[in-house]
Design a protein around this motif. Sequence first.
Motif, PDB file in Angstrom:
ATOM      1  N   ILE A   1      -8.725  18.530 -32.950  1.00 30.84           N
ATOM      2  CA  ILE A   1      -9.004  19.592 -31.975  1.00 30.84           C
ATOM      3  C   ILE A   1      -7.712  20.314 -31.599  1.00 30.84           C
ATOM      4  O   ILE A   1      -7.685  21.544 -31.501  1.00 30.84           O
ATOM      5  CB  ILE A   1      -9.730  19.027 -30.739  1.00 30.84           C
ATOM      6  CG1 ILE A   1     -11.165  18.640 -31.121  1.00 30.84           C
ATOM      7  CG2 ILE A   1      -9.720  20.023 -29.582  1.00 30.84           C
ATOM      8  CD1 ILE A   1     -11.915  17.872 -30.053  1.00 30.84           C
ATOM      9  N   ASP A   2      -6.632  19.572 -31.416  1.00 40.09           N
ATOM     10  CA  ASP A   2      -5.336  20.192 -31.107  1.00 40.09           C
ATOM     11  C   ASP A   2      -4.887  21.124 -32.230  1.00 40.09           C
ATOM     12  O   ASP A   2      -4.401  22.232 -31.977  1.00 40.09           O
ATOM     13  CB  ASP A   2      -4.264  19.129 -30.869  1.00 40.09           C
ATOM     14  CG  ASP A   2      -4.444  18.382 -29.562  1.00 40.09           C
ATOM     15  OD1 ASP A   2      -5.212  18.854 -28.691  1.00 40.09           O
ATOM     16  OD2 ASP A   2      -3.814  17.315 -29.410  1.00 40.09           O
TER      17      ASP A   2
ATOM     18  N   ARG B   1      -7.152  24.199 -32.153  1.00 43.99           N
ATOM     19  CA  ARG B   1      -6.821  25.048 -31.000  1.00 43.99           C
ATOM     20  C   ARG B   1      -5.503  25.801 -31.239  1.00 43.99           C
ATOM     21  O   ARG B   1      -5.387  26.982 -30.932  1.00 43.99           O
ATOM     22  CB  ARG B   1      -6.724  24.202 -29.736  1.00 43.99           C
ATOM     23  CG  ARG B   1      -6.596  25.027 -28.468  1.00 43.99           C
ATOM     24  CD  ARG B   1      -6.586  24.174 -27.210  1.00 43.99           C
ATOM     25  NE  ARG B   1      -7.899  23.602 -26.960  1.00 43.99           N
ATOM     26  CZ  ARG B   1      -8.155  22.287 -26.924  1.00 43.99           C
ATOM     27  NH1 ARG B   1      -7.201  21.413 -27.106  1.00 43.99           N
ATOM     28  NH2 ARG B   1      -9.370  21.856 -26.692  1.00 43.99           N
ATOM     29  N   SER B   2      -4.526  25.130 -31.817  1.00 50.63           N
ATOM     30  CA  SER B   2      -3.225  25.751 -32.082  1.00 50.63           C
ATOM     31  C   SER B   2      -3.303  26.858 -33.124  1.00 50.63           C
ATOM     32  O   SER B   2      -2.456  27.744 -33.158  1.00 50.63           O
ATOM     33  CB  SER B   2      -2.228  24.698 -32.569  1.00 50.63           C
ATOM     34  OG  SER B   2      -2.006  23.738 -31.588  1.00 50.63           O
TER      35      SER B   2
ATOM     36  N   LYS C   1      -6.241  28.650 -33.743  1.00 47.07           N
ATOM     37  CA  LYS C   1      -7.557  29.235 -33.481  1.00 47.07           C
ATOM     38  C   LYS C   1      -7.750  30.606 -34.130  1.00 47.07           C
ATOM     39  O   LYS C   1      -8.803  30.893 -34.689  1.00 47.07           O
ATOM     40  CB  LYS C   1      -7.759  29.334 -31.970  1.00 47.07           C
ATOM     41  CG  LYS C   1      -9.168  29.529 -31.538  1.00 47.07           C
ATOM     42  CD  LYS C   1      -9.261  29.439 -30.018  1.00 47.07           C
ATOM     43  CE  LYS C   1     -10.684  29.631 -29.569  1.00 47.07           C
ATOM     44  NZ  LYS C   1     -10.824  29.477 -28.126  1.00 47.07           N
TER      45      LYS C   1
ATOM     46  N   GLU D   1     -16.553  26.750 -31.143  1.00 44.18           N
ATOM     47  CA  GLU D   1     -16.720  26.156 -29.811  1.00 44.18           C
ATOM     48  C   GLU D   1     -17.234  24.720 -29.892  1.00 44.18           C
ATOM     49  O   GLU D   1     -16.775  23.848 -29.160  1.00 44.18           O
ATOM     50  CB  GLU D   1     -17.652  27.019 -28.955  1.00 44.18           C
ATOM     51  CG  GLU D   1     -17.076  28.385 -28.635  1.00 44.18           C
ATOM     52  CD  GLU D   1     -15.671  28.324 -28.024  1.00 44.18           C
ATOM     53  OE1 GLU D   1     -15.436  27.505 -27.117  1.00 44.18           O
ATOM     54  OE2 GLU D   1     -14.806  29.091 -28.472  1.00 44.18           O
TER      55      GLU D   1
ATOM     56  N   LEU E   1     -14.366  22.485 -30.907  1.00 45.63           N
ATOM     57  CA  LEU E   1     -13.409  22.263 -29.822  1.00 45.63           C
ATOM     58  C   LEU E   1     -13.950  21.321 -28.746  1.00 45.63           C
ATOM     59  O   LEU E   1     -13.175  20.716 -28.010  1.00 45.63           O
ATOM     60  CB  LEU E   1     -12.994  23.597 -29.195  1.00 45.63           C
ATOM     61  CG  LEU E   1     -12.142  24.501 -30.087  1.00 45.63           C
ATOM     62  CD1 LEU E   1     -11.946  25.866 -29.438  1.00 45.63           C
ATOM     63  CD2 LEU E   1     -10.804  23.857 -30.401  1.00 45.63           C
TER      64      LEU E   1
END
Length: 88
Positions: A49-50, A53-54, A56, A69, A72
């Motif tokens: 997830i990190d 997200r980094s 995205k 979504e 995440l």
Amino acid sequence: MLAKYLAKARENTLPTAATCIDNPFDLEEATRSSPYHMAIDQKLTGGLIDILRSNKELFQGKAKGFDMEKALLAKSIHGFEKAVSIVS
């Protein structure tokens, strides 16, 4: 073989990023078969997830074929993989 080389050589290689497609390592099985399966599953899921997200902006858009979504918000490797896996 390439993934192993890139992991070992790290900064000494020209590529700045790589991905493995159809990696024979089964994350779900690895998180089920360990005595610490819940902790491993949570750590791996959090790490994925990190990373997502980094990065995205690289993965956004319906044309990419997965649910950003949902990925995440995943609580497990299974949930994350289900959200991002694309079967062609």
